[in-house]
Write a protein that holds these residues in place. Structure first.
Motif, mmCIF file in Angstrom:
data_model
loop_
_atom_site.group_PDB
_atom_site.id
_atom_site.type_symbol
_atom_site.label_atom_id
_atom_site.label_comp_id
_atom_site.label_asym_id
_atom_site.label_seq_id
_atom_site.Cartn_x
_atom_site.Cartn_y
_atom_site.Cartn_z
ATOM 1 N N GLN A 63 2.381 1.713 -3.410
ATOM 2 C CA GLN A 63 1.372 2.171 -4.362
ATOM 3 C C GLN A 63 1.088 3.651 -4.194
ATOM 4 O O GLN A 63 0.946 4.394 -5.174
ATOM 5 C CB GLN A 63 0.089 1.362 -4.183
ATOM 6 C CG GLN A 63 -1.001 1.733 -5.175
ATOM 7 C CD GLN A 63 -2.237 0.891 -4.996
ATOM 8 O OE1 GLN A 63 -2.269 0.025 -4.122
ATOM 9 N NE2 GLN A 63 -3.239 1.136 -5.803
ATOM 10 N N ASP A 64 1.012 4.117 -2.933
ATOM 11 C CA ASP A 64 0.781 5.537 -2.692
ATOM 12 C C ASP A 64 1.929 6.382 -3.240
ATOM 13 O O ASP A 64 1.715 7.459 -3.819
ATOM 14 C CB ASP A 64 0.603 5.799 -1.191
ATOM 15 C CG ASP A 64 -0.668 5.169 -0.648
ATOM 16 O OD1 ASP A 64 -1.573 4.897 -1.466
ATOM 17 O OD2 ASP A 64 -0.742 4.949 0.570
ATOM 18 N N ASP B 209 0.830 -1.209 0.000
ATOM 19 C CA ASP B 209 0.000 0.000 0.000
ATOM 20 C C ASP B 209 0.859 1.251 0.000
ATOM 21 O O ASP B 209 0.564 2.220 -0.715
ATOM 22 C CB ASP B 209 -0.924 -0.003 1.221
ATOM 23 C CG ASP B 209 -1.934 -1.132 1.172
ATOM 24 O OD1 ASP B 209 -2.240 -1.573 0.053
ATOM 25 O OD2 ASP B 209 -2.384 -1.581 2.243
ATOM 26 N N GLU C 16 1.720 6.505 -7.050
ATOM 27 C CA GLU C 16 0.659 7.398 -7.506
ATOM 28 C C GLU C 16 1.055 8.858 -7.338
ATOM 29 O O GLU C 16 0.737 9.710 -8.173
ATOM 30 C CB GLU C 16 -0.629 7.112 -6.733
ATOM 31 C CG GLU C 16 -1.245 5.764 -7.074
ATOM 32 C CD GLU C 16 -2.478 5.476 -6.240
ATOM 33 O OE1 GLU C 16 -2.786 6.303 -5.350
ATOM 34 O OE2 GLU C 16 -3.143 4.444 -6.469
ATOM 35 N N ALA C 17 1.741 9.184 -6.227
ATOM 36 C CA ALA C 17 2.153 10.566 -6.004
ATOM 37 C C ALA C 17 3.238 11.008 -6.986
ATOM 38 O O ALA C 17 3.279 12.173 -7.401
ATOM 39 C CB ALA C 17 2.638 10.740 -4.568
#
Length: 306
Positions: free
Chosen positions: A183-184, A180, A187-188
């Motif tokens: 993934q964050d 997680d 994405e950022a």
């Protein structure tokens, strides 16, 4: 000694299992003592009643055993209920009400022993109604206090359960895994391409400059700049951090801004003087070569006519 400690541990384990954490050790001992004592009185009264019925009815032997059996049975119920109220973490006024009810029932039991059998159930002065009514009042009082203590205890337990459930729902948060977090981060950083030092990444590998980019720039080798270099491990680490954009290496110059400005002015004046000298040389050459060109042109024309 070991047996007493084991008994104490067993009583407190029972209390924690069915009621909760005890507030006072005395209440635990007294409560269990009254509760178990009331049950014991009921068992003894039953045995006496059974033994008294082995005698002929309404004989001296019969009354000698049955009368105490009735008294023990009448005492067992309020004592057992008082033990329940003592065990429950209820208010003191409920406990006092229970004690008052037990006192009234004990007074009724004493009246029963005095009236039975000569002034009981149609014999003698017959105090049956008065004794039973007194016993009923005391039993009603202790029953009411016991019920109130039980209701208060269950309400307290329900409130604690609701508070725990609400706290769990509020504090419960989804656990973050490494996937997680990654993934964050992805994405950022999506759409952002940076190379070492924080410089934006480009697709080509060429550096292009216009012709006039460095016309007014002079690299003064005599400006007195000093560059400090070290070959230690710390210096190497600092250099790597500089490449990554964390730190930058600084080169200091001993010359001031006024010195640099003066040198730039001197450079511009020098360039202007060179341009003027070049223009003057071209004018002199033109002055010298122009008459010669005219003379040569005339000679060519003369021979051409001949």
């Amino acid at each position: 000694m070991a047996a007493e400690q084991a008994a104490d541990g067993y009583l407190f384990d029972l209390y924690r299992r069915y009621i909760g954490e005890p507030e006072d050790r005395t209440d635990v001992y007294v409560g269990f003592g009254l509760f178990l004592g009331g049950i014991g009185l009921a068992i003894v009264g039953l045995l006496l009643f059974l033994w008294g019925n082995t005698f002929e009815a309404r004989t001296a032997g019969y009354f000698a055993w049955v009368g105490p059996a009735y008294a023990l049975a009448m005492t067992a119920l309020p004592v057992t209920m008082l033990g329940i109220v003592t065990l429950l973490p209820s208010e003191r006024r409920m406990l006092y009400a229970s004690i008052g009810g037990v006192a009234i029932t004990l007074a009724a039991v004493a009246g029963f022993l005095a009236a039975y059998p000569h002034h009981w159930n149609g014999y003698g002065n017959d105090y049956t109604v008065e004794i039973i009514a007194t016993y009923a009042v005391g039993l009603a009082g202790i029953t009411a206090s016991t019920g109130a203590a039980l209701i208060a205890h269950y309400l307290d337990m329900a409130q604690q359960a609701d508070a725990v459930a609400t706290g769990d729902e509020t504090e419960a948060e989804p656990e973050l895994t490494d996937a997680d977090v990654r993934q964050d981060i992805d994405e950022a950083m999506e759409g952002v391409e940076l190379s070492w030092g924080g410089v934006e990444k480009t697709e080509h590998k060429r550096l292009s400059f216009s012709e006039n980019d460095f016309d007014d720039v002079d690299v003064d080798t005599d400006a007195g700049t000093t560059t400090t270099r070290s070959t230690g491990v710390d210096a190497q680490v600092a250099g790597l951090k500089g490449l990554k954009g964390g730190e930058t290496k600084q080169t200091t110059s001993s010359s001031t801004v006024d010195d640099q400005t003066a040198k730039l002015k001197e450079l511009r004046e020098q360039r202007r003087a060179e341009e003027l000298a070049t223009a003057d040389d071209e004018g002199v050459a033109a002055t010298v070569t122009k008459p010669l060109s005219s003379l040569l042109e005339r000679v060519r024309n003369a021979f051409g006519r001949n």
